[in-house]
Design a protein around this motif. Structure first.
Motif, PDB file in Angstrom:
ATOM      1  N   ARG A  20     -72.451 -19.393  13.419  1.00 42.24           N
ATOM      2  CA  ARG A  20     -73.842 -19.800  13.617  1.00 42.24           C
ATOM      3  C   ARG A  20     -74.839 -18.820  13.020  1.00 42.24           C
ATOM      4  NH1 ARG A  20     -74.267 -20.555  19.924  1.00 42.24           N
ATOM      5  NH2 ARG A  20     -76.498 -20.549  19.397  1.00 42.24           N
ATOM      6  N   TYR A  21     -74.437 -17.537  12.904  1.00 41.12           N
ATOM      7  CA  TYR A  21     -75.355 -16.505  12.434  1.00 41.12           C
ATOM      8  C   TYR A  21     -74.719 -15.751  11.255  1.00 41.12           C
ATOM      9  CZ  TYR A  21     -77.528 -17.434  16.972  1.00 41.12           C
ATOM     10  OH  TYR A  21     -78.118 -18.034  18.051  1.00 41.12           O
ATOM     11  N   PRO A  22     -74.652 -16.383  10.098  1.00 38.63           N
ATOM     12  CA  PRO A  22     -73.976 -15.764   8.948  1.00 38.63           C
ATOM     13  C   PRO A  22     -74.671 -14.511   8.425  1.00 38.63           C
ATOM     14  CG  PRO A  22     -75.107 -17.787   8.282  1.00 38.63           C
ATOM     15  CD  PRO A  22     -75.159 -17.740   9.785  1.00 38.63           C
ATOM     16  N   ASP A  23     -75.944 -14.316   8.752  1.00 35.82           N
ATOM     17  CA  ASP A  23     -76.670 -13.136   8.269  1.00 35.82           C
ATOM     18  C   ASP A  23     -76.478 -11.916   9.178  1.00 35.82           C
ATOM     19  OD1 ASP A  23     -77.647 -14.596   6.134  1.00 35.82           O
ATOM     20  OD2 ASP A  23     -79.458 -15.219   7.216  1.00 35.82           O
ATOM     21  N   VAL A  24     -75.766 -12.094  10.281  1.00 40.45           N
ATOM     22  CA  VAL A  24     -75.515 -10.991  11.215  1.00 40.45           C
ATOM     23  C   VAL A  24     -74.156 -10.366  10.898  1.00 40.45           C
ATOM     24  CG1 VAL A  24     -75.144 -10.374  13.640  1.00 40.45           C
ATOM     25  CG2 VAL A  24     -76.924 -12.046  13.016  1.00 40.45           C
ATOM     26  N   LEU A  25     -74.081  -9.045  10.918  1.00 37.65           N
ATOM     27  CA  LEU A  25     -72.807  -8.351  10.713  1.00 37.65           C
ATOM     28  C   LEU A  25     -72.067  -8.227  12.035  1.00 37.65           C
ATOM     29  CD1 LEU A  25     -70.772  -6.731   9.037  1.00 37.65           C
ATOM     30  CD2 LEU A  25     -72.151  -4.679   9.531  1.00 37.65           C
ATOM     31  N   PHE A  26     -70.882  -8.818  12.121  1.00 37.25           N
ATOM     32  CA  PHE A  26     -69.988  -8.668  13.274  1.00 37.25           C
ATOM     33  C   PHE A  26     -68.871  -7.719  12.846  1.00 37.25           C
ATOM     34  CE2 PHE A  26     -72.236 -12.523  14.171  1.00 37.25           C
ATOM     35  CZ  PHE A  26     -72.251 -12.664  15.552  1.00 37.25           C
ATOM     36  N   THR A  27     -68.833  -6.538  13.424  1.00 36.53           N
ATOM     37  CA  THR A  27     -67.889  -5.515  12.958  1.00 36.53           C
ATOM     38  C   THR A  27     -66.533  -5.581  13.650  1.00 36.53           C
ATOM     39  OG1 THR A  27     -68.464  -3.820  14.604  1.00 36.53           O
ATOM     40  CG2 THR A  27     -69.859  -3.966  12.619  1.00 36.53           C
ATOM     41  N   GLY A  28     -66.447  -6.290  14.781  1.00 34.50           N
ATOM     42  CA  GLY A  28     -65.252  -6.199  15.598  1.00 34.50           C
ATOM     43  C   GLY A  28     -65.336  -4.983  16.506  1.00 34.50           C
ATOM     44  N   VAL A  29     -64.254  -4.714  17.221  1.00 29.73           N
ATOM     45  CA  VAL A  29     -64.232  -3.613  18.189  1.00 29.73           C
ATOM     46  C   VAL A  29     -64.109  -2.270  17.476  1.00 29.73           C
ATOM     47  CG1 VAL A  29     -63.009  -2.623  20.160  1.00 29.73           C
ATOM     48  CG2 VAL A  29     -63.188  -5.086  19.932  1.00 29.73           C
ATOM     49  N   LYS A  30     -64.799  -1.284  17.960  1.00 32.95           N
ATOM     50  CA  LYS A  30     -64.670   0.092  17.490  1.00 32.95           C
ATOM     51  C   LYS A  30     -64.415   1.002  18.683  1.00 32.95           C
ATOM     52  CE  LYS A  30     -67.661  -0.401  13.413  1.00 32.95           C
ATOM     53  NZ  LYS A  30     -66.633  -0.104  12.406  1.00 32.95           N
ATOM     54  N   PHE A  31     -63.718   2.113  18.438  1.00 33.77           N
ATOM     55  CA  PHE A  31     -63.372   3.051  19.512  1.00 33.77           C
ATOM     56  C   PHE A  31     -63.690   4.477  19.083  1.00 33.77           C
ATOM     57  CE2 PHE A  31     -60.419  -0.531  19.928  1.00 33.77           C
ATOM     58  CZ  PHE A  31     -60.594  -0.885  21.255  1.00 33.77           C
ATOM     59  N   GLY A  32     -63.816   5.351  20.091  1.00 29.47           N
ATOM     60  CA  GLY A  32     -63.891   6.782  19.845  1.00 29.47           C
ATOM     61  C   GLY A  32     -64.969   7.190  18.871  1.00 29.47           C
ATOM     62  N   ARG A  72     -66.988 -14.894  19.686  1.00 28.03           N
ATOM     63  CA  ARG A  72     -67.262 -14.295  18.376  1.00 28.03           C
ATOM     64  C   ARG A  72     -67.182 -15.305  17.238  1.00 28.03           C
ATOM     65  NH1 ARG A  72     -64.099  -9.333  15.256  1.00 28.03           N
ATOM     66  NH2 ARG A  72     -65.172  -9.629  13.262  1.00 28.03           N
ATOM     67  N   ALA A  73     -66.120 -16.107  17.173  1.00 29.79           N
ATOM     68  CA  ALA A  73     -65.949 -17.037  16.056  1.00 29.79           C
ATOM     69  C   ALA A  73     -67.129 -18.001  15.977  1.00 29.79           C
ATOM     70  CB  ALA A  73     -64.631 -17.789  16.201  1.00 29.79           C
ATOM     71  N   ASP A  74     -67.552 -18.522  17.114  1.00 31.78           N
ATOM     72  CA  ASP A  74     -68.670 -19.467  17.135  1.00 31.78           C
ATOM     73  C   ASP A  74     -69.963 -18.795  16.693  1.00 31.78           C
ATOM     74  OD1 ASP A  74     -70.122 -21.948  17.948  1.00 31.78           O
ATOM     75  OD2 ASP A  74     -70.954 -20.607  19.469  1.00 31.78           O
ATOM     76  N   LEU A  75     -70.248 -17.615  17.231  1.00 25.19           N
ATOM     77  CA  LEU A  75     -71.500 -16.932  16.889  1.00 25.19           C
ATOM     78  C   LEU A  75     -71.500 -16.466  15.433  1.00 25.19           C
ATOM     79  CD1 LEU A  75     -72.133 -14.826  20.125  1.00 25.19           C
ATOM     80  CD2 LEU A  75     -73.254 -16.948  19.429  1.00 25.19           C
ATOM     81  N   GLN A  76     -70.345 -16.042  14.949  1.00 25.84           N
ATOM     82  CA  GLN A  76     -70.274 -15.590  13.564  1.00 25.84           C
ATOM     83  C   GLN A  76     -70.549 -16.747  12.600  1.00 25.84           C
ATOM     84  OE1 GLN A  76     -66.925 -13.057  13.163  1.00 25.84           O
ATOM     85  NE2 GLN A  76     -67.485 -12.336  11.126  1.00 25.84           N
ATOM     86  N   LYS A  93     -73.044 -12.440  28.048  1.00 21.85           N
ATOM     87  CA  LYS A  93     -73.828 -11.361  27.437  1.00 21.85           C
ATOM     88  C   LYS A  93     -75.139 -11.848  26.807  1.00 21.85           C
ATOM     89  CE  LYS A  93     -70.952  -8.185  28.596  1.00 21.85           C
ATOM     90  NZ  LYS A  93     -71.331  -7.179  29.618  1.00 21.85           N
ATOM     91  N   ASN A  94     -75.343 -13.167  26.762  1.00 22.25           N
ATOM     92  CA  ASN A  94     -76.628 -13.725  26.334  1.00 22.25           C
ATOM     93  C   ASN A  94     -76.998 -13.301  24.907  1.00 22.25           C
ATOM     94  OD1 ASN A  94     -78.961 -15.272  26.850  1.00 22.25           O
ATOM     95  ND2 ASN A  94     -80.137 -13.493  27.496  1.00 22.25           N
ATOM     96  N   LEU A  95     -76.025 -13.216  24.025  1.00 20.76           N
ATOM     97  CA  LEU A  95     -76.258 -12.707  22.671  1.00 20.76           C
ATOM     98  C   LEU A  95     -77.224 -13.555  21.844  1.00 20.76           C
ATOM     99  CD1 LEU A  95     -72.710 -11.393  21.737  1.00 20.76           C
ATOM    100  CD2 LEU A  95     -74.738 -10.064  22.304  1.00 20.76           C
ATOM    101  N   PRO A  96     -77.236 -14.907  21.974  1.00 25.72           N
ATOM    102  CA  PRO A  96     -78.210 -15.668  21.175  1.00 25.72           C
ATOM    103  C   PRO A  96     -79.660 -15.249  21.422  1.00 25.72           C
ATOM    104  CG  PRO A  96     -76.505 -17.133  21.986  1.00 25.72           C
ATOM    105  CD  PRO A  96     -76.278 -15.800  22.653  1.00 25.72           C
TER     106      PRO A  96
END
Length: 353
Positions: free
Chosen positions: A223-235, A217-221, A194-197
């Protein structure tokens, strides 16, 4: 009309392949099509190396043949090139059963990102896999042209749709997620392809939000502590998250369409992306609904002033009813075309070396 679909991508995976099949099935059932699914749920499986969320089915040609025969199909569609798709292809060829296929994911690039296998070998496999089908479905004109350049010939268009009732514009809150605006958001699998960096490294005003989960996710989270990673969301929770964004950022260069782009546009959120297959097909007639640029930072900043109304209007042009009718027409056509292709393939196989 009885249709059997074989797919290696299925629950609990959360991705565009699964959502596309689910939405198409719902529309086909409304048309009176009786659908049988052959998925990893029916077989023992193991986690895929480097991507444990994907399960690789462990089964036999006999088991797949038995499942296919029991479904008594009039039409067969093989959705993926994985273990189940490979065994289903084998059964169809041996039994003279015509079938269609689809090219959802850039399979060669996806594998090459995880294993030292030359792309030329992987594309040779893709040509071999799909050439026996009566039709190989792709989502966009640009992907069709690209694959034709790589030697695939039996390509048909199958677009995508969007639920514009679930995904729609909503009033914007002052501090969504407790963060300052503007909100630059991406949604999808948190994985290497997904080329997120390319997004997370950008110097942008406001805040960055990543919605989704995956092996990276664990690695990117970390490396980028100022980014909010919410996890999966549905509906409704996912739809609400989309609607809070100021810009939807799509950093992938390898997706074949980008269902999340439509979800964002339906929510009234302009899109920033590279000018590649998927984004350029969706936004080609409505550049004011987002911004495409090889410099993703420029695209993000330009998208801030794009039209939320135009974004919504782009999404309204995509319906699952129309896409599913297109899919069914392709599967029916493949039944005729596939018989001819299988006869040619059998003749080639009988020729002495």
């Amino acid at each position: 009309m009885r249709l059997t679909i074989i797919t290696d991508a299925w629950h609990p995976q959360v991705n565009g392949v699964v959502r596309s099949i689910e939405n198409t099935n719902a529309e086909l059932e409304r048309m009176g099509v009786e659908i049988t699914m052959i998925t990893p749920e029916a077989f023992r499986s193991i986690p895929m190396p480097t991507y444990p969320e994907i399960r690789l089915s462990l089964t036999t040609p006999r088991a797949i043949g038995k499942a296919l025969a029991a479904s008594n199909p009039e039409l067969i569609h093989i959705a993926t090139e994985g273990p189940l798709g490979l065994l289903a292809r084998r059964w169809c060829v041996r039994n003279g059963m015509a079938f269609s296929t689809s090219y959802h994911t850039r399979f060669p690039e996806y594998v090459a990102a995880r294993a030292p296998i030359p792309l030329s070998w992987l594309y040779a496999y893709v040509r071999w896999f799909h050439r026996a089908g009566g039709a190989c479905m792709v989502a966009t004109e640009s992907l069709k042209a690209e694959l034709e350049g790589r030697g695939l010939r039996n390509l048909r268009l199958w677009s995508r749709g969007i639920d514009t009732e679930l995904f729609h514009p909503r009033p914007l809150s002052e501090t969504p997620f407790g963060l300052p605006r503007p909100i630059f958001m991406t949604v999808g699998r948190v994985a290497v392809e997904k080329n997120l960096p390319a997004f997370l490294d950008l110097d942008l005003p406001g805040s960055k939000v990543v919605v989704g989960d995956g092996p990276a996710r664990a690695d990117l989270q970390a490396r980028y502590p100022d980014v909010l990673f919410t996890g999966v969301k549905f509906g409704a929770e996912l739809a609400q998250a989309y609607a809070e964004a100021d810009v939807f950022v799509f950093p992938s260069r390898t997706d074949t369409f980008g269902n999340t782009i439509l979800e964002a546009l339906a929510s009234g959120v302009p899109v920033a992306a590279y000018p590649v297959t998927g984004p350029k097909d969706i936004l080609k007639d409505r550049p004011e609904a987002g911004a495409l640029n090889e410099n993703l930072r420029i695209a993000c900043l330009e998208a801030l002033s794009a039209s939320r109304q135009q974004a919504r209007q782009v999404a309204e042009g995509f319906s699952w009813a129309a896409a599913s009718r297109q899919f069914l027409d392709n599967v029916i056509e493949a039944k005729t075309q596939g018989r001819r292709r299988l006869l040619r393939l059998r003749r080639l196989q009988r020729k002495p070396a």
